[in-house]
Design an enzyme around this catalytic site. Structure first.
Site, PDB file in Angstrom:
ATOM      1  N   ASN A  42      46.717  55.643  34.040  1.00  0.00           N
ATOM      2  CA  ASN A  42      46.853  54.668  35.125  1.00  0.00           C
ATOM      3  C   ASN A  42      45.480  54.359  35.709  1.00  0.00           C
ATOM      4  OD1 ASN A  42      47.102  57.377  36.029  1.00  0.00           O
ATOM      5  ND2 ASN A  42      48.117  56.780  37.907  1.00  0.00           N
ATOM      6  N   CYS A  53      49.673  50.683  35.173  1.00  0.00           N
ATOM      7  CA  CYS A  53      50.274  51.965  34.769  1.00  0.00           C
ATOM      8  C   CYS A  53      49.698  52.424  33.422  1.00  0.00           C
ATOM      9  CB  CYS A  53      51.779  51.820  34.624  1.00  0.00           C
ATOM     10  SG  CYS A  53      52.663  51.597  36.167  1.00  0.00           S
ATOM     11  N   GLU A  55      51.265  53.439  30.785  1.00  0.00           N
ATOM     12  CA  GLU A  55      51.981  52.872  29.636  1.00  0.00           C
ATOM     13  C   GLU A  55      51.444  51.489  29.301  1.00  0.00           C
ATOM     14  OE1 GLU A  55      53.117  54.225  32.392  1.00  0.00           O
ATOM     15  OE2 GLU A  55      55.240  54.735  32.259  1.00  0.00           O
ATOM     16  N   CYS A  86      58.115  53.241  35.015  1.00  0.00           N
ATOM     17  CA  CYS A  86      58.574  52.328  36.070  1.00  0.00           C
ATOM     18  C   CYS A  86      59.299  51.141  35.428  1.00  0.00           C
ATOM     19  CB  CYS A  86      57.391  51.851  36.919  1.00  0.00           C
ATOM     20  SG  CYS A  86      56.394  50.560  36.147  1.00  0.00           S
ATOM     21  N   CYS A  89      57.118  48.739  33.338  1.00  0.00           N
ATOM     22  CA  CYS A  89      56.723  49.285  32.029  1.00  0.00           C
ATOM     23  C   CYS A  89      57.902  49.307  31.060  1.00  0.00           C
ATOM     24  CB  CYS A  89      56.128  50.679  32.196  1.00  0.00           C
ATOM     25  SG  CYS A  89      54.491  50.634  32.958  1.00  0.00           S
TER      26      CYS A  89
HETATM   27  N1  THU Z   1      52.470  55.065  37.268  1.00  0.00           N
HETATM   28  C1  THU Z   1      52.271  54.968  35.930  1.00  0.00           C
HETATM   29  O1  THU Z   1      51.120  55.025  35.450  1.00  0.00           O
HETATM   30  N2  THU Z   1      53.343  54.826  35.121  1.00  0.00           N
HETATM   31  C2  THU Z   1      54.628  54.717  35.576  1.00  0.00           C
HETATM   32  O2  THU Z   1      55.516  54.325  34.840  1.00  0.00           O
HETATM   33  C3  THU Z   1      54.923  55.136  36.949  1.00  0.00           C
HETATM   34  C4  THU Z   1      53.780  54.974  37.892  1.00  0.00           C
HETATM   35  C5  THU Z   1      51.300  55.201  38.142  1.00  0.00           C
HETATM   36  C6  THU Z   1      51.001  53.972  38.954  1.00  0.00           C
HETATM   37  C7  THU Z   1      50.244  54.557  40.123  1.00  0.00           C
HETATM   38  O3  THU Z   1      48.876  54.668  39.760  1.00  0.00           O
HETATM   39  C8  THU Z   1      50.809  55.966  40.274  1.00  0.00           C
HETATM   40  O4  THU Z   1      51.493  56.248  39.071  1.00  0.00           O
HETATM   41  C9  THU Z   1      51.767  56.115  41.451  1.00  0.00           C
HETATM   42  O5  THU Z   1      52.747  55.152  41.418  1.00  0.00           O
END
Ligand code: THU
Length: 130
Positions: A42, A53, A55, A86, A89
């Site tokens: 991320n 994110c 992903e 999320c 993603c």
């Molecule tokens: N995050 C991801 O990298 N992937 C996800 O599917 C869930 C959330 C990151 C985004 C942000 O930098 C942190 O997690 C908190 O939401």
């Protein structure tokens, strides 16, 4: 790459995460049908909405290098709960690989093995635009 190696690749990306605001690192390792692996972390931003994110970092790397045929992704976090993708993603993964495997890890290295269909049933995709 074995499943353990793919998991290790996702976990290694936790150290690359740029997450000064949430302090919630996420690592991803995306495997293509030809065995190529793209990793991601991320990448947060002071304008929070510009955060990417892990992903989607991996997917952007893959697609921009000419790969779209994904078979599985490992998503690693350091929290007690499994690091599930999320909604955004899920939808972005669905565009390319509606049946792919999604392995979610928690901070203890335990895994929750799902499919994209589990995570995003009755989803909207390219075929709906035909
Ligand atoms: N995050 C991801 O990298 N992937 C996800 O599917 C869930 C959330 C990151 C985004 C942000 O930098 C942190 O997690 C908190 O939401």
């Amino acid at each position: 790459m074995t499943q353990d190696e793919l998991k290790a690749a996702a976990v290694a990306m936790l150290d690359r995460a740029y997450c000064p605001y949430s302090h919630f690192p996420v690592g991803a390792a995306l495997e293509c049908s030809d065995g190529t692996v793209f990793t991601g972390c991320n990448i947060e931003n002071a304008a929070y909405g510009a955060t990417i994110c892990a992903e989607r970092t991996a997917i952007a790397k893959a697609v921009s290098e000419g790969h779209r045929d994904f078979v599985r992704i490992v998503i690693a976090g350091r929290s007690r709960d499994f690091c599930v993708p999320c909604g955004t993603c899920r939808q972005v993964l669905r565009e390319f690989a509606p049946g792919m495997e999604v392995l979610c890890l928690n901070g203890a290295g335990e895994e929750l093995c799902l499919t994209l269909e589990d995570l995003l049933p009755h989803s909207f995709g390219p075929e709906h635009l035909q």
